[in-house]
Structures are given as structure tokens and as C-alpha cells.
Design a protein around this motif. Sequence first.
Motif, short mmCIF file in Angstrom:
data_model
loop_
_atom_site.label_atom_id
_atom_site.label_comp_id
_atom_site.label_asym_id
_atom_site.label_seq_id
_atom_site.Cartn_x
_atom_site.Cartn_y
_atom_site.Cartn_z
N LEU A 1 1.00 -1.25 -0.29
CA LEU A 1 0.01 -0.13 0.18
C LEU A 1 0.69 1.11 0.31
CD1 LEU A 1 -2.61 -0.75 2.83
CD2 LEU A 1 -2.88 -0.71 0.08
N PRO A 2 0.67 2.36 -0.60
CA PRO A 2 1.08 3.50 -1.06
C PRO A 2 0.87 4.00 0.68
CG PRO A 2 -1.02 3.61 -2.26
CD PRO A 2 -0.83 2.26 -1.52
N ALA B 1 -5.40 8.61 4.78
CA ALA B 1 -5.63 8.48 6.21
C ALA B 1 -6.91 10.09 5.89
CB ALA B 1 -3.95 10.03 6.85
N ALA B 2 -6.97 10.42 5.14
CA ALA B 2 -8.18 11.70 5.69
C ALA B 2 -8.91 11.47 5.11
CB ALA B 2 -8.28 12.40 4.06
N ALA B 3 -9.22 10.23 4.94
CA ALA B 3 -11.02 9.32 4.91
C ALA B 3 -10.96 8.41 6.14
CB ALA B 3 -10.59 8.66 4.06
N ALA B 4 -10.28 8.35 6.36
CA ALA B 4 -9.56 7.86 8.01
C ALA B 4 -10.59 8.92 9.08
CB ALA B 4 -8.51 6.75 8.25
N ASP B 5 -9.85 9.59 8.43
CA ASP B 5 -10.32 11.33 9.69
C ASP B 5 -11.33 11.47 9.64
OD1 ASP B 5 -7.48 10.99 11.09
OD2 ASP B 5 -6.29 12.37 9.99
N LYS B 6 -11.50 11.39 8.76
CA LYS B 6 -12.98 11.63 8.59
C LYS B 6 -14.34 11.15 8.57
CE LYS B 6 -12.33 15.53 5.36
NZ LYS B 6 -11.82 15.44 3.45
N GLY B 7 -14.00 9.64 9.14
CA GLY B 7 -14.72 8.42 9.23
C GLY B 7 -16.00 7.67 7.61
N MET B 8 -14.87 8.01 6.76
CA MET B 8 -15.34 7.81 5.25
C MET B 8 -14.84 6.56 4.74
SD MET B 8 -17.19 11.13 3.82
CE MET B 8 -15.76 11.92 4.27
#
Length: 278
Positions: A243-244, A250-257
Motif C-alpha cells: 500500500l502506498p 488517512a483523510a478518509a479514516a480521519d473523517k469517518g469515511m
Amino acid sequence: MSENCNQSCNTCSKDCAERRENKNDFSEKPHEMSKIKKVIGIVSGKGGVGKSMVTSMLAVTMNRLGYHTAILDGDITGPSIPKAFGIKEKARGSELGMFPVKSKTGIDIMSINLLLENDTDPVVWRGPVIGNVVKQFWTDVIWNDVDFMFIDMPPGTGDVPLTVFQSIAVDGIIVVTSPQELVSMIVSKAVKMAEMMNIPIIGLVENMSYFQCPDCGKEHKIFGNSNIDEIAKKHDLKVLAKLPINPKIAAAADKGMIELFDGDWFEAVAKILEEKLR
Ligand SMILES: Nc1ncnc2c1ncn2[C@@H]1O[C@H](COP(=O)(O)OP(=O)(O)OP(=O)(O)O)[C@@H](O)[C@H]1O
């Protein structure tokens, strides 16, 4: 004998005459109303390498393929799964047992953060208590007709993951590494633990393997070249995915998405997992 008998007493709660128990068997039966086909444990040598991220993305991948998927968040001291899926509600229970919370796309999730009143409260429990909580997520939660359960294991290869592996009937392990770790040592430890537990290692996932420049597309090895391929070969294991480092993930995980992630890194793993159901 149950009409659906798959000869694996560990994943079945029926008390039939053919039941095989063994004195050194510490395995726990799942809740009698649970039905779980395959259980995959995601392990890492240490915290912060992206084990929860890989667990979440694998669950999303199998769910997109139409399998009923669940995540048992066994990372009690660093439970990041509910946040990645944007789950704010708490888990409910009844006199029958506890119920997992469903994500937006229908993944069943149980995590300590779905039970704590305040999800920023630290969990300051000792190893045996942590191990017992994970066991209870297996024995007391009603997992309804699950094709694939992914367990985000407690980090490392010590006491707590060992207890979990002894109690829960895991069908295979995926080891997550990152290039900046002592990968060789970590993989050796994971291989030994898996041998002790008699659980097959499905393969290795290297997270944060490279960074792809968004402008020119060139791949940069931020943490230097890894030797994951040689290590995998030495242990006769597969490298399932690389995985790169991707700020969008990271942003998707932080935003719950995390359910919206875009990428085909897990296509090969999905095929291997599908084979396990056949
Ligand atoms: N491939 C990636 N690209 C960008 N960020 C990532 C990637 N993988 C993980 N991260 C980020 O790194 C951090 C650690 O990831 P994660 O929580 O999945 O690690 P972990 O191994 O489960 O850690 P712990 O065991 O401490 O819970 C998170 O903020 C996550 O968003």
C-alpha cells in the motif's frame, strides 16, 4: 450433529454428541446465535503500522463484493475502527447478548469504543482483562450470518494476542508490516506464533510501502527499499499487497469515511479469501 457441520467444533456452539474437545484447548464457543464462516486475524509487530487501516479496507473490500462482513476490534487500548467508519452510536444489548453496530454500508462492528461512555477515555487495563474483553466480543456478541470476520488484533506478538488466538477460532492470519520496521524479526515472530497456534498465515501486507507523486506519478520509497519480498520468500509466504502512503486514505479514516476509499490494492487478497469460503 448440526446439519451444517463443517467438522470445526471451534466455530460451532452446538453441544452435539460428536463434539471433540481437547484438554489443552482454550478455545471459546461463539455465542449460540452467532454464525461466522471465516475469521481472519490481522496482526502487526508494533503499533502504528496501519493494522487498523488494513483491517478496515479489507472489510470494505469484501463487503463491496457482496459478502456479509464484520470487524471485531481487538485493539482495546487503541480502538480506531469506529472512528474510521464514522460510528458515533453505542452498541446495544439485550438479555440474549450484545449486538454489533452496523456501518453505513452494512459492516457489523464491535469495539470497546462502542461501549465506553466517552470514547476519549483511556483504557488502563492490564493484559488479562484486555484479553477477556476480546474473548467476550466473541462469546457474548451475536454475530448474525457473517461470511468474513476480520479481527483487528492487539498489536505485537505477546501475551494478549496469544490469549486471543487461543480463544478464537481464527482461520488465517494477515501480517501487516511497514518498511521502517525490523520486518525480518517481526515476520519470524509472527510465523512462530502462527505455528504454535496451528493457524495458517495467509500472507503479508506492506503498508506505507511507497509514495506516488500526484504530479509525475513517480514512486518514491520514503522509508528506503524494503526487503519484504526476500523475507516472504524465506518463509514461503505471499506478499498480498503493497500500500502506498496516501494522504487521501488517512483523510478518509480521519473523517469517518473509510468506506469510500478508492484503490484496487486488495483485489488479489480478496480472491484468496473467496477461495477460503469454497
Ligand atoms: N497507507 C497509509 N497512508 C496514509 N496514512 C496511513 C496509511 N496507513 C495508515 N495511515 C495512518 O497512520 C495512522 C496509524 O494507522 P493505524 O491506526 O491503522 O495503525 P495501527 O497499526 O492499527 O496502530 P495501533 O496498533 O496503534 O492502533 C493513522 O492515522 C492512519 O490514518
